[in-house]
Design a protein around this motif. Structure first.
Motif, PDB file in Angstrom:
ATOM      1  N   CYS A   1       0.223  -7.842  -1.983  1.00 19.33           N
ATOM      2  CA  CYS A   1      -0.945  -8.341  -2.712  1.00 19.33           C
ATOM      3  C   CYS A   1      -2.094  -7.348  -2.749  1.00 19.33           C
ATOM      4  CB  CYS A   1      -1.407  -9.672  -2.143  1.00 19.33           C
ATOM      5  SG  CYS A   1      -1.757  -9.666  -0.373  1.00 19.33           S
ATOM      6  N   VAL A   2      -2.046  -6.293  -1.949  1.00 20.01           N
ATOM      7  CA  VAL A   2      -3.030  -5.214  -1.990  1.00 20.01           C
ATOM      8  C   VAL A   2      -2.280  -3.899  -2.109  1.00 20.01           C
ATOM      9  CG1 VAL A   2      -4.903  -4.033  -0.762  1.00 20.01           C
ATOM     10  CG2 VAL A   2      -4.672  -6.518  -0.583  1.00 20.01           C
ATOM     11  N   GLY A   3      -2.710  -3.065  -3.040  1.00 17.80           N
ATOM     12  CA  GLY A   3      -2.104  -1.755  -3.201  1.00 17.80           C
ATOM     13  C   GLY A   3      -2.845  -0.699  -2.392  1.00 17.80           C
ATOM     14  N   ASN A   4      -2.149   0.365  -2.062  1.00 12.91           N
ATOM     15  CA  ASN A   4      -2.758   1.476  -1.316  1.00 12.91           C
ATOM     16  C   ASN A   4      -3.471   0.999  -0.057  1.00 12.91           C
ATOM     17  OD1 ASN A   4      -1.884   3.336  -3.282  1.00 12.91           O
ATOM     18  ND2 ASN A   4      -3.720   2.954  -4.518  1.00 12.91           N
ATOM     19  N   ILE A   5      -2.799   0.142   0.698  1.00 16.78           N
ATOM     20  CA  ILE A   5      -3.376  -0.334   1.955  1.00 16.78           C
ATOM     21  C   ILE A   5      -3.720   0.868   2.820  1.00 16.78           C
ATOM     22  CG2 ILE A   5      -2.797  -1.526   4.116  1.00 16.78           C
ATOM     23  CD1 ILE A   5      -1.232  -3.547   2.378  1.00 16.78           C
TER      24      ILE A   5
ATOM     25  N   ASP B   1      -7.616  -1.890 -12.923  1.00 17.97           N
ATOM     26  CA  ASP B   1      -6.384  -1.100 -12.871  1.00 17.97           C
ATOM     27  C   ASP B   1      -5.412  -1.631 -11.825  1.00 17.97           C
ATOM     28  OD1 ASP B   1      -7.257   0.638 -14.860  1.00 17.97           O
ATOM     29  OD2 ASP B   1      -8.230   1.976 -13.410  1.00 17.97           O
ATOM     30  N   ASP B   2      -5.937  -2.091 -10.699  1.00 17.81           N
ATOM     31  CA  ASP B   2      -5.090  -2.541  -9.613  1.00 17.81           C
ATOM     32  C   ASP B   2      -5.955  -3.304  -8.613  1.00 17.81           C
ATOM     33  OD1 ASP B   2      -2.870  -2.911  -8.009  1.00 17.81           O
ATOM     34  OD2 ASP B   2      -2.523  -0.786  -7.577  1.00 17.81           O
ATOM     35  N   ILE B   3      -5.298  -3.966  -7.680  1.00 14.51           N
ATOM     36  CA  ILE B   3      -5.999  -4.647  -6.595  1.00 14.51           C
ATOM     37  C   ILE B   3      -5.891  -3.754  -5.370  1.00 14.51           C
ATOM     38  CG2 ILE B   3      -6.078  -6.692  -5.115  1.00 14.51           C
ATOM     39  CD1 ILE B   3      -4.769  -8.220  -7.487  1.00 14.51           C
ATOM     40  N   THR B   4      -6.942  -3.002  -5.118  1.00 11.02           N
ATOM     41  CA  THR B   4      -6.993  -2.063  -3.998  1.00 11.02           C
ATOM     42  C   THR B   4      -8.342  -2.217  -3.299  1.00 11.02           C
ATOM     43  OG1 THR B   4      -7.966  -0.264  -5.286  1.00 11.02           O
ATOM     44  CG2 THR B   4      -5.545  -0.416  -5.270  1.00 11.02           C
TER      45      THR B   4
END
Length: 282
Positions: A66-70, A31-34
């Protein structure tokens, strides 16, 4: 692997670069990169993919952080010997820690907006370290095992806010758009020695910073070990590890600060580059 997120702000999709530097869509896989997918097992599954079997992304989409929801955005100050010298400050006994508000985070090529009243906004190219699994009381020898990957960060800083508004450095570090991150998250297997990377920053085509992570006072491993003794580091936390000499406030005979119309270009070996234009808030 070189992982990235592309698309409009708040609607980014996950992707990876193939051997020809083309973006491949990962949204059919994750879904994402988290932080939730940065553990060793999840990254191993992505590494087993053949990028050529993934959909090719057309055009030149915006690249997001490049990272979501850090999670936590942790920053280390005065961590290069030459930067400490140019500021006239003593070498710290332990890593200097401050926080940067997550609301400062933008993509690597997004516009940096100077806040109202800013006359001393500055640049800082830094190696970013993204945590991949919970780290608490880890030793220096094992610290790098907790790293998911590395990226470029620009610790944009308003020096008057930082030093003269009373309180902590966070005030001058957390303005909106003051945290460009990316373009890629390069997994740690691609960076066997984070202390051997060249990093540079240019303003309007003129090189201002040109350093190497070998000049860090505290290594990446030492930083992780120290911080994990103070708090648990969680997957998706980002650590900006300090900047080399060449910041605007250290220029002689007079400091040089960012102004509307300036352009910044940042590079770190193997981690790509960032390009930001500068404007002023209304």
């Amino acid at each position: 692997m070189r992982l990235l997120r592309y698309g409009d702000p708040g609607a980014e999709k996950p992707g990876m670069l193939d051997a020809n530097d083309r973006i491949r869509d990962l949204s059919g896989v994750i879904d994402d990169i988290t932080g939730a997918m940065l553990d060793d097992k999840s990254l191993a599954r992505l590494r087993d993919l053949d990028p050529s079997t993934l959909p090719l992304v057309d055009g030149t989409p915006r690249i997001g952080p490049c990272v979501g929801n850090i999670g936590k955005f942790l920053c280390i100050g005065l961590n290069y010997t030459d930067h400490a010298a140019e500021t006239g400050m003593e070498i710290p006994e332990y890593p200097i820690l401050f926080l940067k508000a997550n609301s400062a985070i933008i993509g690597p090529n997004d516009t940096v907006s100077l806040p109202r009243g800013s006359r001393r906004s500055d640049w800082e190219v830094e190696l970013g370290v993204v945590i991949g699994k919970p780290a608490k009381y880890v030793t220096e020898d094992e610290a790098l095992d907790y790293v998911a990957g590395y990226c470029i960060t620009n610790d944009v800083s308003e020096r008057r806010f930082q030093g003269r508004l009373s309180g902590q450095w966070t005030k001058g570090k957390s303005c909106d758009t003051f945290g460009p991150v990316g373009p890629w998250l390069v997994t740690r297997d691609e960076i066997p020695d984070p202390q051997s990377l060249n990093l540079s920053l240019a303003v309007n085509g003129q090189t201002m910073q040109d350093g190497t992570t070998s000049n860090m006072i505290f290594t990446v491993a030492q930083i992780i070990a120290h911080l994990s003794g103070l708090m648990t580091l969680h997957p998706g936390d980002l650590i900006a590890t300090g900047t080399p000499a060449g910041v605007g406030m250290g220029m002689k005979p007079e400091p040089i600060y960012l102004k509307s119309g300036d352009r910044m270009e940042l590079r770190i070996d193997k981690l790509g580059q960032q390009n930001q234009s500068v404007v002023e808030d209304d």
